[in-house]
Design a protein around this motif. Structure first.
Motif, PDB file in Angstrom:
ATOM      1  N   ARG A 280       7.119   3.779   6.259  1.00  0.00           N
ATOM      2  CA  ARG A 280       6.636   4.064   4.930  1.00  0.00           C
ATOM      3  C   ARG A 280       6.854   2.751   4.067  1.00  0.00           C
ATOM      4  N   PRO A 281       5.897   2.345   3.169  1.00  0.00           N
ATOM      5  CA  PRO A 281       6.127   1.056   2.273  1.00  0.00           C
ATOM      6  C   PRO A 281       7.040   1.371   1.394  1.00  0.00           C
ATOM      7  N   GLY A 282       7.979   0.375   1.092  1.00  0.00           N
ATOM      8  CA  GLY A 282       9.014   0.574   0.130  1.00  0.00           C
ATOM      9  C   GLY A 282       8.444   0.256  -1.388  1.00  0.00           C
ATOM     10  N   ALA A 283       9.296   0.230  -2.332  1.00  0.00           N
ATOM     11  CA  ALA A 283       8.839  -0.106  -3.698  1.00  0.00           C
ATOM     12  C   ALA A 283       8.281  -1.514  -3.748  1.00  0.00           C
ATOM     13  N   ASP A 284       8.585  -2.336  -2.894  1.00  0.00           N
ATOM     14  CA  ASP A 284       7.776  -3.615  -2.793  1.00  0.00           C
ATOM     15  C   ASP A 284       6.627  -3.478  -2.150  1.00  0.00           C
ATOM     16  N   GLY A 285       6.363  -2.546  -1.480  1.00  0.00           N
ATOM     17  CA  GLY A 285       5.104  -2.502  -0.592  1.00  0.00           C
ATOM     18  C   GLY A 285       5.262  -2.984   0.884  1.00  0.00           C
ATOM     19  N   ILE A 289       9.747  -1.644   9.503  1.00  0.00           N
ATOM     20  CA  ILE A 289       9.083  -1.578  10.717  1.00  0.00           C
ATOM     21  C   ILE A 289       8.502  -2.758  11.005  1.00  0.00           C
ATOM     22  N   ASP A 290       7.942  -3.441   9.904  1.00  0.00           N
ATOM     23  CA  ASP A 290       7.496  -4.969  10.112  1.00  0.00           C
ATOM     24  C   ASP A 290       8.315  -5.838  10.402  1.00  0.00           C
ATOM     25  N   ASP A 291       9.635  -5.827  10.105  1.00  0.00           N
ATOM     26  CA  ASP A 291      10.925  -6.516  10.351  1.00  0.00           C
ATOM     27  C   ASP A 291      10.970  -6.413  11.927  1.00  0.00           C
ATOM     28  N   GLU A 292      10.985  -7.655  12.719  1.00  0.00           N
ATOM     29  CA  GLU A 292      11.052  -7.562  14.085  1.00  0.00           C
ATOM     30  C   GLU A 292      12.388  -6.827  14.559  1.00  0.00           C
ATOM     31  N   SER A 293      13.430  -7.165  13.938  1.00  0.00           N
ATOM     32  CA  SER A 293      14.805  -6.583  14.220  1.00  0.00           C
ATOM     33  C   SER A 293      14.835  -5.209  14.162  1.00  0.00           C
ATOM     34  N   VAL A 294      14.120  -4.601  13.237  1.00  0.00           N
ATOM     35  CA  VAL A 294      13.945  -3.137  13.191  1.00  0.00           C
ATOM     36  C   VAL A 294      13.184  -2.532  14.146  1.00  0.00           C
ATOM     37  N   ALA A 295      12.253  -3.149  14.373  1.00  0.00           N
ATOM     38  CA  ALA A 295      11.184  -2.705  15.413  1.00  0.00           C
ATOM     39  C   ALA A 295      11.765  -2.722  16.601  1.00  0.00           C
ATOM     40  N   HIS A 296      12.520  -3.697  17.013  1.00  0.00           N
ATOM     41  CA  HIS A 296      13.429  -4.080  18.464  1.00  0.00           C
ATOM     42  C   HIS A 296      14.516  -3.018  18.534  1.00  0.00           C
ATOM     43  N   ARG A 297      15.279  -2.707  17.734  1.00  0.00           N
ATOM     44  CA  ARG A 297      16.154  -1.880  17.841  1.00  0.00           C
ATOM     45  C   ARG A 297      15.715  -0.517  18.069  1.00  0.00           C
ATOM     46  N   LEU A 298      14.772  -0.043  16.963  1.00  0.00           N
ATOM     47  CA  LEU A 298      14.234   1.346  17.063  1.00  0.00           C
ATOM     48  C   LEU A 298      13.483   1.423  18.375  1.00  0.00           C
ATOM     49  N   GLY A 299      12.610   0.660  18.897  1.00  0.00           N
ATOM     50  CA  GLY A 299      12.061   0.758  19.957  1.00  0.00           C
ATOM     51  C   GLY A 299      13.158   0.685  21.306  1.00  0.00           C
TER      52      GLY A 299
END
Length: 395
Positions: A280-285, A289-299
């Motif tokens: 989901r987009p945050g308040a700043d749009g 998930i677009d942060d590579e570290s988040v995508a990597h850790r979640l994946g």
């Protein structure tokens, strides 16, 4: 491995519609809320309703004995999970009931089994002792014969459901001088309303209630003995294997491939919630998930969960429990500080799913034996590595 979708027949779809209607009616938000508050993992109203509808006996019996068909059995198990039925006391009752039918006298079966199927008789497991840990064969609770009665003294830890049950499946020591500890054990089905029994509640870190049970000069007739005197290990093996998850699955693929699938599916639901939130987009749009570290850790978390849920037998039990321990803090870290808030708390970012997973994970590595015990069993019995040695190494 076949991942194709099963198409239900008309009868199968009708059964699914029937049990969904039943569960949605009986397993309400109030039932789930009350279960979180008590930690019982049991609701008498739901249990009795299942008994009255015939579901308890049909789940217990084989198809040729009037029980669920294989497809019905699978649908029933999955729908109970979907509805979050408080179920643990029925699970222990099933384990004990098979031993009662196999080793109990006809009189004892007549006393116990009809109430099992109506839901009025529930049974719990009296294995672990305060100083015994996972090695239940080191049992110190004594049973001494006195004519046609037995006198029991001792205590048991983690007797989950005792306060909601009528009987306890109790392992006792009847020959403290036996050369082999497994030859000193005798099993009893002890009525929990017998004088001399005291049940004290304990709450675990995940909020569940278990119990410590004290036995002080408890007298029971010999008819409550299951199996031979000092032959209790044979009586215990079936329920113990089922609890350990080492019972072979049927070839039709309709069984859980490993025990703890219920816990594993909750882990899958938690990671799905996290995945939805970070997309989901945050308040700043921007999306997390677009942060590579988040995508990597979640994946990585998703991949580990899929592997754990696809691992069979005792390996799967270890994989699920260990993955829960490893993934839960990772999910909380991805979500940030709001992930520490529990379910139904204002501001809980995922309604407490990852926070509960974090508290639940240590317990899942203890149920029925610790992860260390199961790793030793895998090494010894499945990989042929020999018995572990804990004695100091002699120089």
């Amino acid at each position: 491995m076949d991942f194709s979708r099963v198409e239900l027949t008309g009868d199968g779809q009708a059964f699914l519609d029937e049990i969904r209607t039943f569960l949605d009616k009986n397993v309400t938000d109030e039932v789930r809320r009350r279960d979180r508050e008590t930690g019982d993992n049991f609701d008498e109203g739901v249990h009795l309703a299942m008994g009255e509808a015939g579901y308890l006996e049909r789940e217990y019996r084989k198809a040729d004995e009037g029980g669920f068909s294989r497809v019905e059995s699978r649908l029933w198990a999955l729908e109970r999970r979907r509805s979050h039925v408080p179920w643990v006391t029925w699970g222990t009752t099933i384990l004990v009931s098979h031993s009662v039918e196999a080793y109990g006298s006809p009189e004892l079966c007549e006393e116990v089994m009809p109430g099992v199927f109506s839901g009025h008789v529930r049974m719990c497991l009296g294995y672990t002792e305060p100083e015994g840990g996972s090695d239940i064969a080191t049992c110190k609770t004594r049973a001494v014969r006195d004519g046609n009665e037995w006198v029991i003294n001792g205590s048991k830890m983690f007797t989950t459901g005792a306060h909601n049950c009528r009987y306890v499946f109790l392992i006792t020591n009847t020959d403290p001088n036996a050369e082999k500890k497994h030859k000193s054990l005798t099993m009893f089905l002890v009525p929990l309303d017998t004088p001399g029994i005291e049940i004290q509640g304990l709450r675990t870190v995940d909020g569940d209630r278990t119990n410590i049970v004290y036995y002080n000069e408890v007298r029971i007739p010999d008819r409550y003995r299951l199996g031979e005197v000092n032959g209790g290990w044979a009586v215990l093996r079936g329920p113990l294997d089922a609890e350990h998850g080492v019972v072979a699955a049927d070839a039709d693929g309709l069984d859980d491939i490993a025990i703890l699938q219920h816990q594993g599916m909750f882990m899958g639901t938690a990671v799905d919630k996290v995945a939805t939130i970070v997309e989901r987009p945050g308040a700043d749009g921007r999306r997390r998930i677009d942060d590579e570290s988040v995508a990597h850790r979640l994946g990585k978390a998703v991949a580990r969960i899929e592997v754990a849920l696809s691992t069979s037998n005792m390996y799967g039990r270890v994989a699920i429990a260990q993955t829960m321990r490893d993934v839960a803090p990772e999910l909380m870290d991805i979500l940030g500080p709001a992930s520490v808030l529990p379910v139904e708390t204002d501001g809980a970012i995922d309604d407490g799913a990852s926070e509960y997973l974090y508290r639940w994970a240590p317990l899942c590595g203890i149920y029925g034996g610790t992860l260390e015990v199961f790793r030793n069993m895998i090494g010894q019995y499945m990989l042929g590595l020999g018995r572990p040695v804990y004695a100091p190494v002699k120089s």
